[in-house]
Design a protein around this motif. Structure first.
Motif, PDB file in Angstrom:
ATOM      1  N   GLY A  81       0.701  -1.029   0.215  1.00 40.28           N
ATOM      2  CA  GLY A  81       0.033  -0.267   0.128  1.00 40.28           C
ATOM      3  C   GLY A  81       0.708   1.477  -0.476  1.00 40.28           C
ATOM      4  N   SER A  82       0.511   2.694   0.331  1.00 35.12           N
ATOM      5  CA  SER A  82       1.606   3.673   0.259  1.00 35.12           C
ATOM      6  C   SER A  82       1.947   4.027   1.520  1.00 35.12           C
ATOM      7  CB  SER A  82       0.078   4.885   0.555  1.00 35.12           C
ATOM      8  OG  SER A  82       0.181   5.127  -1.304  1.00 35.12           O
ATOM      9  N   SER A  83       1.352   2.883   2.284  1.00 33.68           N
ATOM     10  CA  SER A  83       2.317   3.045   3.356  1.00 33.68           C
ATOM     11  C   SER A  83       4.175   2.430   3.622  1.00 33.68           C
ATOM     12  CB  SER A  83       1.666   2.434   5.235  1.00 33.68           C
ATOM     13  OG  SER A  83       0.628   2.938   5.263  1.00 33.68           O
ATOM     14  N   GLU A  84       3.931   1.287   2.804  1.00 33.37           N
ATOM     15  CA  GLU A  84       5.123   0.506   2.430  1.00 33.37           C
ATOM     16  C   GLU A  84       6.245   1.258   1.733  1.00 33.37           C
ATOM     17  OE1 GLU A  84       4.842  -3.183   0.451  1.00 33.37           O
ATOM     18  OE2 GLU A  84       6.996  -3.819   1.232  1.00 33.37           O
ATOM     19  N   VAL A 128      -0.735  15.841   6.856  1.00 35.36           N
ATOM     20  CA  VAL A 128       0.005  14.567   5.584  1.00 35.36           C
ATOM     21  C   VAL A 128      -0.574  13.371   7.328  1.00 35.36           C
ATOM     22  CG1 VAL A 128       2.696  15.542   5.265  1.00 35.36           C
ATOM     23  CG2 VAL A 128       1.477  14.259   7.235  1.00 35.36           C
ATOM     24  N   HIS A 129      -0.738  12.266   6.616  1.00 40.55           N
ATOM     25  CA  HIS A 129      -1.546  11.059   7.286  1.00 40.55           C
ATOM     26  C   HIS A 129      -0.425  10.320   7.857  1.00 40.55           C
ATOM     27  CE1 HIS A 129      -1.762   6.436   7.321  1.00 40.55           C
ATOM     28  NE2 HIS A 129      -3.080   6.581   6.549  1.00 40.55           N
ATOM     29  N   VAL A 130      -0.927   9.386   8.889  1.00 40.41           N
ATOM     30  CA  VAL A 130       0.121   8.990  10.278  1.00 40.41           C
ATOM     31  C   VAL A 130       1.286   8.431   9.680  1.00 40.41           C
ATOM     32  CG1 VAL A 130      -1.472   7.152  10.752  1.00 40.41           C
ATOM     33  CG2 VAL A 130      -0.326   8.202  12.745  1.00 40.41           C
ATOM     34  N   THR A 157      -5.239  15.334   0.239  1.00 42.98           N
ATOM     35  CA  THR A 157      -4.751  15.164   1.496  1.00 42.98           C
ATOM     36  C   THR A 157      -6.537  14.502   2.287  1.00 42.98           C
ATOM     37  OG1 THR A 157      -6.661  16.655   2.593  1.00 42.98           O
ATOM     38  CG2 THR A 157      -4.390  16.986   2.292  1.00 42.98           C
ATOM     39  N   THR A 158      -5.997  13.702   3.129  1.00 42.23           N
ATOM     40  CA  THR A 158      -6.806  12.917   3.460  1.00 42.23           C
ATOM     41  C   THR A 158      -7.913  13.445   4.055  1.00 42.23           C
ATOM     42  OG1 THR A 158      -5.583  12.615   5.454  1.00 42.23           O
ATOM     43  CG2 THR A 158      -5.130  10.082   4.189  1.00 42.23           C
ATOM     44  N   PHE A 159      -7.893  14.825   4.716  1.00 45.19           N
ATOM     45  CA  PHE A 159      -8.153  15.648   5.919  1.00 45.19           C
ATOM     46  C   PHE A 159      -9.555  16.175   4.708  1.00 45.19           C
ATOM     47  CE2 PHE A 159      -4.709  15.146   8.102  1.00 45.19           C
ATOM     48  CZ  PHE A 159      -5.064  14.682   9.043  1.00 45.19           C
ATOM     49  N   VAL A 174       6.163  13.396  -3.732  1.00 50.88           N
ATOM     50  CA  VAL A 174       4.613  13.739  -3.601  1.00 50.88           C
ATOM     51  C   VAL A 174       4.270  12.120  -3.385  1.00 50.88           C
ATOM     52  CG1 VAL A 174       3.241  14.355  -4.813  1.00 50.88           C
ATOM     53  CG2 VAL A 174       4.793  15.015  -5.604  1.00 50.88           C
ATOM     54  N   ASP A 175       3.182  12.589  -1.679  1.00 49.99           N
ATOM     55  CA  ASP A 175       2.327  11.795  -1.437  1.00 49.99           C
ATOM     56  C   ASP A 175       0.900  11.074  -1.787  1.00 49.99           C
ATOM     57  OD1 ASP A 175       0.541   9.999  -0.666  1.00 49.99           O
ATOM     58  OD2 ASP A 175       0.831  10.641   2.243  1.00 49.99           O
ATOM     59  N   ALA A 176       0.835  10.881  -3.468  1.00 51.13           N
ATOM     60  CA  ALA A 176      -0.723  11.003  -4.080  1.00 51.13           C
ATOM     61  C   ALA A 176      -0.957   9.898  -4.284  1.00 51.13           C
ATOM     62  CB  ALA A 176       0.275  10.945  -5.771  1.00 51.13           C
ATOM     63  N   ALA A 177      -1.370   9.239  -2.587  1.00 51.23           N
ATOM     64  CA  ALA A 177      -2.018   8.208  -2.558  1.00 51.23           C
ATOM     65  C   ALA A 177      -3.143   7.681  -2.823  1.00 51.23           C
ATOM     66  CB  ALA A 177      -1.758   8.057  -0.605  1.00 51.23           C
ATOM     67  N   SER A 178      -3.667   8.526  -2.875  1.00 46.90           N
ATOM     68  CA  SER A 178      -5.651   9.302  -3.413  1.00 46.90           C
ATOM     69  C   SER A 178      -5.191   9.684  -4.723  1.00 46.90           C
ATOM     70  CB  SER A 178      -6.258   9.432  -2.137  1.00 46.90           C
ATOM     71  OG  SER A 178      -6.430   8.475  -1.318  1.00 46.90           O
ATOM     72  N   VAL A 183       1.854   5.780  -4.665  1.00 50.34           N
ATOM     73  CA  VAL A 183       0.045   5.905  -4.739  1.00 50.34           C
ATOM     74  C   VAL A 183      -0.236   4.616  -4.661  1.00 50.34           C
ATOM     75  CG1 VAL A 183       0.675   5.215  -6.945  1.00 50.34           C
ATOM     76  CG2 VAL A 183      -1.270   6.044  -6.932  1.00 50.34           C
ATOM     77  N   SER A 184      -1.657   4.359  -4.178  1.00 53.63           N
ATOM     78  CA  SER A 184      -2.103   3.422  -3.871  1.00 53.63           C
ATOM     79  C   SER A 184      -3.153   2.120  -4.506  1.00 53.63           C
ATOM     80  CB  SER A 184      -3.153   4.104  -2.345  1.00 53.63           C
ATOM     81  OG  SER A 184      -2.773   4.097  -0.923  1.00 53.63           O
ATOM     82  N   GLY A 185      -3.089   1.573  -5.448  1.00 61.62           N
ATOM     83  CA  GLY A 185      -3.781   0.564  -6.207  1.00 61.62           C
ATOM     84  C   GLY A 185      -4.916   0.875  -5.712  1.00 61.62           C
ATOM     85  N   HIS A 186      -4.858   0.578  -4.672  1.00 60.26           N
ATOM     86  CA  HIS A 186      -6.298   0.024  -3.542  1.00 60.26           C
ATOM     87  C   HIS A 186      -7.378   1.146  -3.465  1.00 60.26           C
ATOM     88  CE1 HIS A 186      -3.357  -0.398  -0.233  1.00 60.26           C
ATOM     89  NE2 HIS A 186      -3.750   0.798   0.523  1.00 60.26           N
ATOM     90  N   LYS A 187      -6.577   1.960  -3.827  1.00 59.34           N
ATOM     91  CA  LYS A 187      -7.476   3.538  -3.430  1.00 59.34           C
ATOM     92  C   LYS A 187      -8.466   4.070  -5.182  1.00 59.34           C
ATOM     93  CE  LYS A 187      -5.474   5.432   0.398  1.00 59.34           C
ATOM     94  NZ  LYS A 187      -4.541   5.126   0.957  1.00 59.34           N
ATOM     95  N   PHE A 188      -7.750   5.034  -6.035  1.00 57.76           N
ATOM     96  CA  PHE A 188      -8.599   5.552  -6.794  1.00 57.76           C
ATOM     97  C   PHE A 188      -8.270   4.592  -8.037  1.00 57.76           C
ATOM     98  CE2 PHE A 188      -9.708   8.414  -4.375  1.00 57.76           C
ATOM     99  CZ  PHE A 188     -10.789   8.633  -4.269  1.00 57.76           C
ATOM    100  N   THR A 198      -8.431   9.856  10.285  1.00 55.87           N
ATOM    101  CA  THR A 198      -9.346   9.380   8.317  1.00 55.87           C
ATOM    102  C   THR A 198      -9.002   8.234   7.066  1.00 55.87           C
ATOM    103  OG1 THR A 198      -7.178  10.560   8.637  1.00 55.87           O
ATOM    104  CG2 THR A 198      -9.719  11.844   9.157  1.00 55.87           C
ATOM    105  N   GLY A 199      -7.569   8.195   7.913  1.00 53.14           N
ATOM    106  CA  GLY A 199      -6.613   7.205   6.940  1.00 53.14           C
ATOM    107  C   GLY A 199      -7.163   5.996   6.623  1.00 53.14           C
ATOM    108  N   PHE A 200      -7.696   5.732   5.492  1.00 53.57           N
ATOM    109  CA  PHE A 200      -7.466   4.100   5.270  1.00 53.57           C
ATOM    110  C   PHE A 200      -7.695   4.312   3.876  1.00 53.57           C
ATOM    111  CE2 PHE A 200      -9.623   5.083   9.962  1.00 53.57           C
ATOM    112  CZ  PHE A 200      -9.171   3.748  10.145  1.00 53.57           C
TER     113      PHE A 200
END
Ligand SMILES: Cc1ncc(COP(=O)(O)O)c(C=O)c1O
Length: 475
Positions: free
Chosen positions: A133-136, A171-173, A220-222, A251-255, A281-286, A473-475
């Motif tokens: 995921g984006s965390s790793e 940012v995310h935690v 952002t997650t917020f 760039v944290d482009a998780a979403s 980027v998270s494949g499991h988000k958008f 907020t961040g899932f």
């Protein structure tokens, strides 16, 4: 035969007279022994049970979990096409990391990395990694920043014991987690009371020669907005020219990484900007794949510190790994590739535009009902979500509204306060994904208005009810 001193055998009970087959048939019809006994908890049960019983046992408990489709707090995909489900089912047996045995899975990972690098406008051939995921991805990307910084400092004969990383309170935690786990000083830029993202002016004063990098968020997650990435890049370019400090930007482009290229293709946030050296980027988000899949993409091969890559001989082949985890399934890699092939650029754009349209429609409904103010305007670039807060005076707050919505129809809408210095702001947020179409957004809009009318009549909720509201907020 019983021995001479053994008591005579007692007569079998009715249940014992039944054959195992007959018992199983009855259990299939009427349930299983866990209707009468507690489920295995502290110890392995002495004996097992039939497959049917085990399935029933686990399924029964799962009804206590929320319905993913009504979880409007999560960024994570809760639905894929049946064909993708089929592919996932077929590949559950494959351990992705075993590249020697499953070389084609490894090739598909590389294709995904190349496609993402192209989508993010990498200038040439590059490298990256598939992650959980984006965390790793963030941990690995930030480790590379730290290793590269240390090499630069050592080359200049300078101390390497006080690395720091600069990022905003938005940012995310995971960014704070990285700093704690890997011994880096977090330099957290506070938000303004009325602005919930950060820009160059906020960041500049925190940077020095011990700064391993700056992290900026795309979505952002917020509130779903982006930091001023263009502005931060310009500031870093100027700093490089004026002070000789070459600070990389991650760039944290998780979403946002799967949203901006399709909704805002002309907006520059990626490798078109000089200081952007890595993106997650998270494949499991958008990216529209189930959890867990994420991606880390470097601008150039040289941005990945070679020291972090482990080479092993596996079944006679030299294999390179750059991961925090090792064994993992390849189902989500294949599912990501399925989506790339199935949707293409125009398909992703269609999905994102649909979500954005439904988010805008919902925002207008919420605003027109008169109780809330929407965070951000329609012309701001944003993830497909609606972030809103109560407007004017009320005898209840956003946490009450969220609890009331959950009680009435099971909608899971989070309520939370923003990070410092905007901690006085309470926000509710609805993710508008593929599973929230016109009918559901209309129903949700009406339910939110109705929740306010009920709260108008009865006032705020009991503290115990408010406690049930989702505040992460961040899932
Ligand atoms: C901006 C941002 N960064 C990082 C993460 C962590 O991502 P993941 O859940 O894929 O590990 C999230 C999750 O919501 C996020 O929104």
């Amino acid at each position: 035969m019983p021995g001479p001193h053994e008591p005579p055998p007692r007569a079998p009970t009715a249940a014992e007279r039944l054959t195992r087959q007959q018992i199983e048939a009855l259990e299939g019809t009427y349930g299983n022994r866990y209707l009468l006994e507690p489920a295995p908890d502290h110890k392995l049960p002495k004996d097992g049970m039939s497959a049917e019983e085990a399935l029933g046992l686990v399924r029964e408990e799962m009804v206590l979990d929320g319905l993913p489709a009504r979880n409007l707090a999560t960024f994570v995909t809760t639905w894929m096409e049946p064909e993708a489900d089929e592919l996932i089912q077929e590949s559950l047996r494959v351990n992705f990391i075993d590249h020697a045995e499953y070389p084609q899975s490894a090739e598909i990972e590389q294709r995904c990395i190349r496609m993402l690098a192209d989508l993010f406008n990498a200038p040439g051939e590059t490298t990256g990694a598939r992650t959980q995921g984006s965390s790793e991805a963030i941990m690995l990307g930030a480790l590379s920043l730290k290793w590269k910084w240390r090499a630069r400092m050592e080359a200049a004969g300078k101390a390497t014991d006080r690395p720091n990383l600069v990022f905003g309170g938005d940012v995310h935690v995971v960014w704070e987690k990285f700093c704690r786990y890997f011994d880096v000083e977090p330099r957290i830029v506070p938000l303004s009371p009325d602005r919930y993202t950060i820009g160059p002016g906020d960041v500049e004063g925190h940077i020095d020669e011990n700064t391993i990098g700056v992290a900026a968020v795309l979505g952002t997650t917020f509130t779903g907005h982006a930091d001023d990435i263009v502005g931060i890049n310009e500031m870093l370019v100027a700093m490089k020219a004026e002070k000789g400090l070459d600070v990389p930007l991650h760039v944290d482009a998780a979403s946002g990484g799967f949203v901006w290229p399709f909704l805002y293709p002309h907006s520059e946030w990626d490798f078109r900007l000089e200081q952007v050296r890595s993106i997650n980027v998270s494949g499991h988000k958008f990216g529209l794949v189930y959890p867990g899949i994420g991606w880390l993409i470097f601008r150039e091969k040289a941005d990945l510190c070679e020291d972090l890559v482990f080479y092993e001989n596996y079944l006679g082949k030299r294999d390179a790994t750059f991961t925090l985890n090792f064994s993992t399934g390849d189902a989500m890699v294949l599912a990501q590739y399925y989506n790339f092939a199935r949707l293409g650029h125009s398909g992703y754009r269609y999905v994102m535009e649909t979500m954005k349209y439904n988010a805008r429609t919902l925002a207008r409904e919420i605003e027109n009902a008169g109780d809330f103010e929407i965070i951000g305007s329609e012309d701001q670039e944003q993830l497909p979500l609606v972030a809103f807060k109560l407007a004017g005076q009320h005898a209840y707050d956003e946490f009450d509204v969220a609890a009331q919505l959950a009680a009435e129809r099971g909608w899971m809408v989070p309520a939370y306060t923003l990070p410092p210095n905007a901690e006085h702001v309470k926000i509710m947020r609805v993710l508008v994904k593929e599973t929230l179409g016109h009918t559901l957004t209309t129903a949700l809009g009406a339910d939110i208005a109705q929740a306010c009318r009920i709260l108008d009549a009865k006032g705020g909720l009991h503290p115990a009810e408010r406690k049930r509201v989702k505040t992460n907020t961040g899932f």
